[in-house]
Design a protein around this motif. Sequence first.
Motif, short mmCIF file in Angstrom:
data_model
loop_
_atom_site.label_atom_id
_atom_site.label_comp_id
_atom_site.label_asym_id
_atom_site.label_seq_id
_atom_site.Cartn_x
_atom_site.Cartn_y
_atom_site.Cartn_z
N ALA A 133 7.66 -33.78 -20.39
CA ALA A 133 7.60 -33.38 -18.98
C ALA A 133 7.62 -34.58 -18.04
N GLY A 134 7.57 -35.80 -18.60
CA GLY A 134 7.61 -37.00 -17.78
C GLY A 134 6.36 -37.21 -16.94
N GLY A 182 -8.06 -36.52 -14.08
CA GLY A 182 -7.87 -35.08 -14.03
C GLY A 182 -6.64 -34.64 -13.27
N THR A 183 -5.84 -35.59 -12.81
CA THR A 183 -4.64 -35.26 -12.03
C THR A 183 -3.39 -35.74 -12.77
N TRP A 184 -2.45 -34.85 -13.01
CA TRP A 184 -1.19 -35.24 -13.64
C TRP A 184 -0.36 -36.06 -12.64
N LEU A 185 0.34 -37.08 -13.15
CA LEU A 185 1.21 -37.91 -12.33
C LEU A 185 2.57 -38.01 -13.00
N GLN A 202 8.18 -51.22 -12.39
CA GLN A 202 7.38 -50.11 -12.91
C GLN A 202 6.02 -50.54 -13.44
N MET A 203 5.94 -51.74 -14.04
CA MET A 203 4.76 -52.07 -14.85
C MET A 203 3.97 -53.27 -14.35
N SER A 204 4.36 -53.84 -13.22
CA SER A 204 3.65 -55.01 -12.71
C SER A 204 2.33 -54.61 -12.04
N PRO A 205 1.23 -55.29 -12.38
CA PRO A 205 -0.02 -55.07 -11.64
C PRO A 205 0.01 -55.75 -10.27
N TRP A 206 1.01 -56.60 -10.04
CA TRP A 206 1.08 -57.38 -8.79
C TRP A 206 1.83 -56.63 -7.69
N LEU A 207 2.58 -55.60 -8.02
CA LEU A 207 3.35 -54.85 -7.04
C LEU A 207 2.59 -53.57 -6.68
N PRO A 208 2.13 -53.44 -5.44
CA PRO A 208 1.29 -52.30 -5.07
C PRO A 208 1.91 -50.93 -5.37
N ASP A 209 3.24 -50.83 -5.27
CA ASP A 209 3.88 -49.54 -5.46
C ASP A 209 4.46 -49.34 -6.85
N SER A 210 4.10 -50.21 -7.80
CA SER A 210 4.58 -50.03 -9.17
C SER A 210 4.04 -48.72 -9.75
N ILE A 244 8.19 -46.40 -18.43
CA ILE A 244 6.77 -46.71 -18.54
C ILE A 244 6.08 -45.75 -19.51
N LEU A 245 6.56 -44.52 -19.60
CA LEU A 245 5.99 -43.60 -20.57
C LEU A 245 6.25 -44.09 -22.00
#
Length: 325
Positions: A143-144, A70-73, A51-59, A79-80
């Motif tokens: 709301a996650g 301006g976009t909710w994710l 979830q929190m690695s800067p090294w994993l592109p899909d984290s 991670i929250l």
Amino acid sequence: MPKTSSDVQRLTLNGPTMGTRWSALVDTDDAAQAAGLQKALADAVQQVDRQMSPWLPDSALNRLNRTPAGTWLDLPPEILEVLACALEVNRRSQGAFDPGVGDLVQAWGFGPARQSPDAAAIRRAAQAASAPAHETLELDVAAGRAIKHAPIQLDLCGIAKGYAVDRMALVLRQYGLDHALLALDGELRALNSQAQGQPWAVAVEYPQDGRRATHSVVELDNLSIATSGDYRHFLQLGEVRVAHTMDGRRRAPVRNDIASVTVLAPDCMRADAWATALLVSGNDGMALAQSLGIEALWLLRRDNRLTTVGLGRFSEAVTDPKQAK
């Protein structure tokens, strides 16, 4: 009640993660738990990394960094939880702990984007105007989800390892185990005492690259400890040492006379974040820690000596003149 030695076996478990290793010393009267516990601890740590690695592109972290302002994710609760703590410490430390320094980390070659500093990227990152992270990033935990109100590149390396240790502690609680010492790099958490009643003794490392030595020993009982310093991860540019920790207020790497800061806290996530905050704060960090009741130990390089300053249970700490040479 402390158990007798005949009741207890000590499991020694460990595995690779986040470019280092996690480890657990667990006192139990059921050694058959070892295999299941090994897997559960490894899974817990890997979940944090995914979830929190800067090294994993899909984290989740990188997905948040790529999401336009301006976009909710939608984000996982873990991670929250870490982002909420990071923003709290960002605010209370007056910006010394800053999760919004991802662009600086990358520009100086400490992230996955490059292996050495990039002058153009450093200039862009240094000149980038930015509001404090706690004003730029909004969380809707119920709301996650999260939203950036301005461009910001987040980096959680100053807090995620401590959180991973806390997740390991949660695993042990789920297994009904409550006597353990958990570690990941320089972050450790003691679940109560050892089974026979003694506290867990952990070392504060002597802050010198290329040397593994003990500066002092701290006894832990149901407590966490974390250390941040300039001696393990750095760049050497000529005669100048560039620390991997970034000062978001100056938009540059940390430069002060602090070799390391060690912090005690009930949970390892906050110990980790506050150790980073106090390292970045420099001399101002002592007054900040005192005002917040933080127990901390500073090892300072002054006049070619190592000077020790402590608060709380570290207040009796004194420099060993043999080690200061």
